[in-house]
Design a protein around this motif. Structure first.
Motif, PDB file in Angstrom:
ATOM      1  N   GLU A 178     -42.487  32.408 -38.155  1.00  0.00           N
ATOM      2  CA  GLU A 178     -42.091  32.014 -36.778  1.00  0.00           C
ATOM      3  C   GLU A 178     -43.521  32.153 -36.171  1.00  0.00           C
ATOM      4  O   GLU A 178     -44.196  32.642 -35.860  1.00  0.00           O
ATOM      5  CB  GLU A 178     -41.185  33.464 -36.327  1.00  0.00           C
ATOM      6  CG  GLU A 178     -40.181  33.991 -37.534  1.00  0.00           C
ATOM      7  CD  GLU A 178     -39.122  32.738 -37.643  1.00  0.00           C
ATOM      8  OE1 GLU A 178     -38.760  31.976 -36.928  1.00  0.00           O
ATOM      9  OE2 GLU A 178     -38.907  32.610 -38.878  1.00  0.00           O
ATOM     10  N   ASN A 204     -30.752  41.803 -44.991  1.00  0.00           N
ATOM     11  CA  ASN A 204     -31.722  42.608 -44.431  1.00  0.00           C
ATOM     12  C   ASN A 204     -31.673  42.525 -42.923  1.00  0.00           C
ATOM     13  O   ASN A 204     -32.162  43.194 -41.917  1.00  0.00           O
ATOM     14  CB  ASN A 204     -33.079  42.150 -45.310  1.00  0.00           C
ATOM     15  CG  ASN A 204     -34.113  43.383 -44.912  1.00  0.00           C
ATOM     16  OD1 ASN A 204     -33.774  44.314 -44.101  1.00  0.00           O
ATOM     17  ND2 ASN A 204     -35.214  42.916 -45.253  1.00  0.00           N
ATOM     18  N   MET A 205     -31.531  41.001 -42.465  1.00  0.00           N
ATOM     19  CA  MET A 205     -31.708  40.783 -41.069  1.00  0.00           C
ATOM     20  C   MET A 205     -30.421  41.112 -40.360  1.00  0.00           C
ATOM     21  O   MET A 205     -30.752  41.308 -38.997  1.00  0.00           O
ATOM     22  CB  MET A 205     -32.055  39.115 -40.912  1.00  0.00           C
ATOM     23  CG  MET A 205     -33.311  38.638 -41.317  1.00  0.00           C
ATOM     24  SD  MET A 205     -34.613  39.529 -40.294  1.00  0.00           S
ATOM     25  CE  MET A 205     -35.747  39.806 -41.590  1.00  0.00           C
ATOM     26  N   LEU A 259     -33.724  32.726 -35.187  1.00  0.00           N
ATOM     27  CA  LEU A 259     -33.943  34.140 -35.480  1.00  0.00           C
ATOM     28  C   LEU A 259     -35.263  34.469 -34.739  1.00  0.00           C
ATOM     29  O   LEU A 259     -35.497  35.519 -34.158  1.00  0.00           O
ATOM     30  CB  LEU A 259     -34.732  33.950 -37.051  1.00  0.00           C
ATOM     31  CG  LEU A 259     -35.653  35.373 -37.701  1.00  0.00           C
ATOM     32  CD1 LEU A 259     -34.716  36.668 -37.480  1.00  0.00           C
ATOM     33  CD2 LEU A 259     -35.743  35.223 -39.082  1.00  0.00           C
ATOM     34  N   LYS A 305     -39.933  38.211 -51.067  1.00  0.00           N
ATOM     35  CA  LYS A 305     -39.391  37.166 -50.689  1.00  0.00           C
ATOM     36  C   LYS A 305     -38.553  37.426 -49.459  1.00  0.00           C
ATOM     37  O   LYS A 305     -38.020  36.683 -48.689  1.00  0.00           O
ATOM     38  CB  LYS A 305     -38.366  36.563 -51.652  1.00  0.00           C
ATOM     39  CG  LYS A 305     -38.672  35.717 -52.750  1.00  0.00           C
ATOM     40  CD  LYS A 305     -37.730  34.363 -53.164  1.00  0.00           C
ATOM     41  CE  LYS A 305     -38.209  33.714 -54.185  1.00  0.00           C
ATOM     42  NZ  LYS A 305     -37.908  34.323 -55.644  1.00  0.00           N
ATOM     43  N   ASN A 306     -38.380  38.771 -49.173  1.00  0.00           N
ATOM     44  CA  ASN A 306     -37.478  39.075 -48.071  1.00  0.00           C
ATOM     45  C   ASN A 306     -38.377  39.564 -46.889  1.00  0.00           C
ATOM     46  O   ASN A 306     -37.838  40.114 -45.942  1.00  0.00           O
ATOM     47  CB  ASN A 306     -36.705  40.326 -48.621  1.00  0.00           C
ATOM     48  CG  ASN A 306     -35.725  39.957 -49.665  1.00  0.00           C
ATOM     49  OD1 ASN A 306     -35.216  38.787 -49.689  1.00  0.00           O
ATOM     50  ND2 ASN A 306     -35.440  40.979 -50.429  1.00  0.00           N
ATOM     51  N   ALA A 307     -39.630  39.208 -46.812  1.00  0.00           N
ATOM     52  CA  ALA A 307     -40.236  39.506 -45.764  1.00  0.00           C
ATOM     53  C   ALA A 307     -40.341  38.431 -44.591  1.00  0.00           C
ATOM     54  O   ALA A 307     -39.986  37.203 -44.958  1.00  0.00           O
ATOM     55  CB  ALA A 307     -41.839  39.413 -46.022  1.00  0.00           C
ATOM     56  N   LEU A 308     -40.224  38.646 -43.332  1.00  0.00           N
ATOM     57  CA  LEU A 308     -40.296  37.882 -42.258  1.00  0.00           C
ATOM     58  C   LEU A 308     -41.593  37.719 -41.559  1.00  0.00           C
ATOM     59  O   LEU A 308     -41.992  38.862 -41.639  1.00  0.00           O
ATOM     60  CB  LEU A 308     -39.464  38.368 -41.388  1.00  0.00           C
ATOM     61  CG  LEU A 308     -38.974  37.648 -39.904  1.00  0.00           C
ATOM     62  CD1 LEU A 308     -38.751  36.134 -40.189  1.00  0.00           C
ATOM     63  CD2 LEU A 308     -38.068  38.238 -39.047  1.00  0.00           C
ATOM     64  N   ASN A 329     -31.047  33.015 -49.122  1.00  0.00           N
ATOM     65  CA  ASN A 329     -31.424  34.147 -50.070  1.00  0.00           C
ATOM     66  C   ASN A 329     -30.808  35.310 -49.356  1.00  0.00           C
ATOM     67  O   ASN A 329     -30.896  35.674 -48.136  1.00  0.00           O
ATOM     68  CB  ASN A 329     -32.966  34.230 -49.524  1.00  0.00           C
ATOM     69  CG  ASN A 329     -33.667  35.748 -49.962  1.00  0.00           C
ATOM     70  OD1 ASN A 329     -32.930  36.687 -50.462  1.00  0.00           O
ATOM     71  ND2 ASN A 329     -34.956  35.997 -49.847  1.00  0.00           N
ATOM     72  N   ASP A 368     -30.367  38.420 -50.055  1.00  0.00           N
ATOM     73  CA  ASP A 368     -30.842  39.583 -49.623  1.00  0.00           C
ATOM     74  C   ASP A 368     -31.697  39.661 -48.292  1.00  0.00           C
ATOM     75  O   ASP A 368     -31.740  40.525 -47.566  1.00  0.00           O
ATOM     76  CB  ASP A 368     -31.949  40.074 -50.711  1.00  0.00           C
ATOM     77  CG  ASP A 368     -31.164  40.497 -52.062  1.00  0.00           C
ATOM     78  OD1 ASP A 368     -30.041  40.756 -52.020  1.00  0.00           O
ATOM     79  OD2 ASP A 368     -31.778  40.299 -53.092  1.00  0.00           O
ATOM     80  N   PHE A 369     -32.431  38.587 -48.052  1.00  0.00           N
ATOM     81  CA  PHE A 369     -32.983  38.467 -46.586  1.00  0.00           C
ATOM     82  C   PHE A 369     -32.198  38.489 -45.669  1.00  0.00           C
ATOM     83  O   PHE A 369     -32.420  39.040 -44.415  1.00  0.00           O
ATOM     84  CB  PHE A 369     -33.790  37.061 -46.848  1.00  0.00           C
ATOM     85  CG  PHE A 369     -34.528  36.798 -45.560  1.00  0.00           C
ATOM     86  CD1 PHE A 369     -35.812  37.498 -45.461  1.00  0.00           C
ATOM     87  CD2 PHE A 369     -34.051  35.848 -44.580  1.00  0.00           C
ATOM     88  CE1 PHE A 369     -36.374  37.259 -44.099  1.00  0.00           C
ATOM     89  CE2 PHE A 369     -34.843  35.669 -43.323  1.00  0.00           C
ATOM     90  CZ  PHE A 369     -36.014  36.604 -43.227  1.00  0.00           C
ATOM     91  N   PHE A 411     -44.597  36.663 -38.518  1.00  0.00           N
ATOM     92  CA  PHE A 411     -44.642  36.014 -37.339  1.00  0.00           C
ATOM     93  C   PHE A 411     -46.189  35.596 -37.258  1.00  0.00           C
ATOM     94  O   PHE A 411     -46.955  36.188 -37.884  1.00  0.00           O
ATOM     95  CB  PHE A 411     -44.321  37.009 -36.059  1.00  0.00           C
ATOM     96  CG  PHE A 411     -42.754  37.239 -35.989  1.00  0.00           C
ATOM     97  CD1 PHE A 411     -42.224  36.393 -35.008  1.00  0.00           C
ATOM     98  CD2 PHE A 411     -42.232  38.046 -36.776  1.00  0.00           C
ATOM     99  CE1 PHE A 411     -40.811  36.622 -34.783  1.00  0.00           C
ATOM    100  CE2 PHE A 411     -40.803  38.347 -36.569  1.00  0.00           C
ATOM    101  CZ  PHE A 411     -40.286  37.485 -35.769  1.00  0.00           C
TER     102      PHE A 411
END
Ligand SMILES: C[S@@+](CC[C@H](N)C(=O)[O-])C[C@H]1O[C@@H](n2cnc3c(N)ncnc32)[C@H](O)[C@@H]1O
Lengths: 136, 253
Positions: free
Chosen positions: B98, A43-44, A4, B69-72, A37, A39-40, B74
């Motif tokens: 990351e 989303n990506m 990622l 939970k769906n946040a990424l 996950n 959903d994650f 950096f």
């Protein structure tokens, strides 16, 4: 470094026009389990450059992803999502390098962290002033 | 139950990495103060520039935690020891970001342009001689050059290019950095601003300011910030009065 991260990185060297994707030199790849996950991952999907991910994943020893950009409908397939999840989040480049596709400059990856620091002569004069819009 | 933030005993350290200090706490307090808004904001990509010990990015990940939970995430730092320590701190709290050793966000700017919904930054802000900026060793964690603005002024345009349409930036400043002037400058780029936390210790007066793209603000083309008179906007007079009430120390005329 997860793929990622790799997917979001480009070469930042002065004068390089197409610095994406960076070529991976893998010395040590590790697999780290991450909670699944969906959903994650979904989303990506829209944020990812598919070809860069599929190629990188192959170099890291995981050739299960389709080469062609999959249709959005694959997001309904649990099997696909699991593979996508594995490639994107569980494969880690622990030791190795990322190589600029234009100049061949190597960016080391140590202990899983890529180092994109440049030497002075590789930087744009105003490397950090991306808002050139304010200069006539 | 109070929301969880990073625990000091779990924060990793290294002799050359900036440990959590008053400025770090002020920034995390600002995030806590805005917690509900942050949760409603549903950031999908978050970033910290200059993560040091990792105290702030870890706290952010915990604050947004189970509800986002769906946040990424950096985190960058130019000090390789810092990115390593940040990783240890994140791991000790069971969260992930990351990581990248780089100058500001160099290497991410192309792909993440206009994609970051939330940025948090505690920059090197202490006024120092210019040649102390960006050196190796611990001093680069705080050395900010003239008025402490050298690194800040490089970070702001990068933040502007990374932030999404709905992007928010929480950034820490010292009174000597002239935060009012920074807000004016950001306003010319179309940002609203608001002080979230303001704190004075014996040594320093800290502000955490939140910036967001404000469609009501007209971007004033190429006008130079220092010379150009910009019409006061709704809400902005308030900020100005807030800031002018603070005790600035006399570092500039
Ligand atoms: C004041 S410390 C804040 C550390 C941590 N975020 C905190 O709040 O405790 C500033 C951090 O920014 C890093 N830094 C300084 N200049 C930088 C640059 N040009 N690019 C990236 N990081 C930088 C320093 O290494 C240091 O870790």
């Amino acid at each position: 470094m997860r793929l990622l991260t790799h997917n979001m990185l480009s070469s930042n060297i002065k004068g390089v026009i197409n610095g994406f994707p960076l070529r991976i030199e893998a010395e040590k790849v590790v697999i780290k389990e991450v909670d699944f996950n969906p959903d994650f991952i979904k989303n990506m999907f829209s944020k990812i450059d598919w070809k860069a991910l599929a190629d990188a994943s192959k170099i890291m020893g995981y050739a299960e992803l389709p080469e062609e950009v999959p249709d959005h409908s694959v997001l309904d397939s649990d099997e696909f999502l699991q593979k996508f999840h594995h490639a994107l989040l569980q494969l880690h480049l622990e030791e190795g390098a990322l190589v600029c596709p234009e100049t061949g400059r190597r960016f080391p990856v140590n202990k899983g962290i890529p180092n994109m620091l440049l030497h002075e002569d590789e930087m744009n004069l105003d490397a950090t002033c991306t808002s050139s819009a304010s200069n006539p | 139950m109070p929301p969880r933030i990073a625990q000091i005993r779990l924060v990793s350290s290294h002799p050359q990495v900036y440990p959590p200090c008053d400025d770090s706490f002020a920034l995390v307090d600002a995030l806590l103060a805005d917690r509900t808004k942050l949760l409603d904001h549903h950031p999908s990509i978050c970033m910290e520039i200059g993560s040091g010990s990792g105290y702030v990015i870890t706290s952010l990940a915990l604050i947004l935690g189970s509800e986002s939970k769906n946040a990424l995430y950096f985190a960058t730092d130019m000090n390789p020891h810092a990115t390593t320590v940040t990783r240890e701190t994140l791991e000790a709290h069971g969260v992930h970001a990351e990581l990248l050793t780089t100058n500001i966000a160099s290497g991410l700017e192309k792909r993440l342009s206009g994609m970051v919904d939330l940025m948090v930054i505690n920059p090197p802000y202490v006024p120092t001689p210019e040649d102390e900026v960006g050196g190796s060793g611990l001093s680069s964690a705080w050395a900010g050059g003239e008025n402490g603005r050298t690194v800040i002024d490089k970070i702001l345009p990068v933040a502007d290019s990374l932030l999404s349409e709905k992007g928010w930036l929480y950034m820490l400043f010292l009174a000597e950095n002239d935060p009012l002037q920074i807000c004016l400058q950001m306003k010319d780029k179309g940002y609203g601003s608001k002080i979230i936390v303001q704190r004075s210790t014996e040594e320093e007066t800290l502000h955490v300011i939140k910036f967001w793209r404000d469609l009501d603000i007209q971007i004033e083309g190429n006008e130079a910030v220092s010379g150009g008179k910009t019409a006061p906007q709704r809400g902005f007079d308030f900020l100005r009065s807030q800031i002018s009430r603070l005790s600035f120390r006399e570092t500039r005329q």
